[in-house]
Motif scaffolding. Structure first.
Motif: not given
Length: 292
Positions: A124-127, A198-204, A262-263
């Motif tokens: 969930n957090q930026a790496f 989920g509602e919006s999918g993964i974030r990249i 979402p992953n």
């Protein structure tokens, strides 16, 4: 660099390699490792060496002295384990070991290795660059091969400067259709359903190849042994990405939403922005290269 450096570049005919060659222009003497010489005809500043890293090869045709080795080549069979395990190992691991040996024996001062942000897994957090890597048993063969090569490269850090660049979702024109963003473009064009977690999918945070290449070239001037995340400045969900593509194409995207979590895979690019390059191309504009 005041003196024109002699650079060996693998993966020269790939998406990122082509852009690096274009941006370097006449500022370096380039030796390009390609599977087919027709990919890059030789000229006064570029010499092509026809070498297939997935087969047995030797360095006899390569220059005896080199200043920098940039290793971008990677196996294209990232979804084909175990059938293509031998290809993945030869291109992603064995070739790295041999190129490191070549770099050392040829007096190279700098080795740049293109790795993958996928080694962080998801979260969930930026790496940040010092974030733990996925447990080795869950990394998967392909990503394990990329991380293995990072470890090999780091062993040479007392002998030459080693830069490890972890790329996240590079995109651009003429990209392989099997990659994520070209697949989304094709799905929308052909009106195939796109699955969203989920509602919006993964974030990249995807990065245009021009920005990725500029960051890589800037790393040639960086001091010390360092690892950098290379990604874009915008954090976008899969839904947002598809909606941007849809508006450009004038075709509505079709979605199927699941209840799964979402992953997300987001890079912290603070180091990249402060030491290498601040991405300039927004996805809204850059994605046009994939569409038109």
């Amino acid at each position: 660099m005041s003196v024109v450096p002699k650079i060996l570049l693998t993966g020269a005919s790939g998406l990122l390699g082509r852009e690096v060659v274009k941006l370097l222009g006449d500022s370096a003497k380039l030796h390009l490792l390609v599977r087919k010489k027709s990919s890059f005809p030789s000229d006064k500043n570029k010499i092509s060496h026809e070498i297939d890293l997935s087969h047995k090869w030797d360095s006899d045709s390569l220059p005896k002295k080199i200043d920098i080795v940039i290793h971008l080549a990677q196996s294209k069979h990232f979804r084909e384990f175990p059938d293509k395990a031998k290809n993945i190992f030869r291109v992603n691991v064995e070739s790295t070991a041999r190129l490191l040996e070549y770099a050392y024996e040829s007096g190279a001062k700098h080795f740049v290795y293109a790795s993958s942000g996928g080694i962080y897994g998801c979260g969930n957090q930026a790496f940040k660059e010092n974030a733990p890597v996925v447990d080795s048993g869950k990394l998967g063969y392909y990503l394990a091969s990329k991380y293995s090569s990072e470890l090999l490269a780091q062993q040479y850090s007392s002998l030459m400067q080693v830069s490890i660049l972890r790329f996240f979702f590079i995109y651009g024109g003429r990209q392989r259709k099997s990659m994520l963003l070209p697949r989304l473009v094709e799905s929308i064009r052909s009106k195939k359903t796109i699955n969203l977690e989920g509602e919006s999918g993964i974030r990249i945070n995807p990065i245009h190849v021009n920005d990725a290449a500029k960051a890589l070239i800037a790393s040639l001037e960086a001091n010390g042994n360092k690892t950098f995340n290379i990604a874009g400045s915008e954090e976008l969900s899969l839904f947002e990405i598809c909606e941007i593509i849809s508006r450009h194409m004038g075709i509505s995207a079709c979605y199927h939403r699941t209840n799964s979590h979402p992953n997300d895979l987001i890079a912290d690019i603070s180091a990249m922005k402060s030491q290498l390059h601040n991405p300039q191309i927004l996805f809204q504009e850059g994605v046009k290269d994939l569409i038109f």
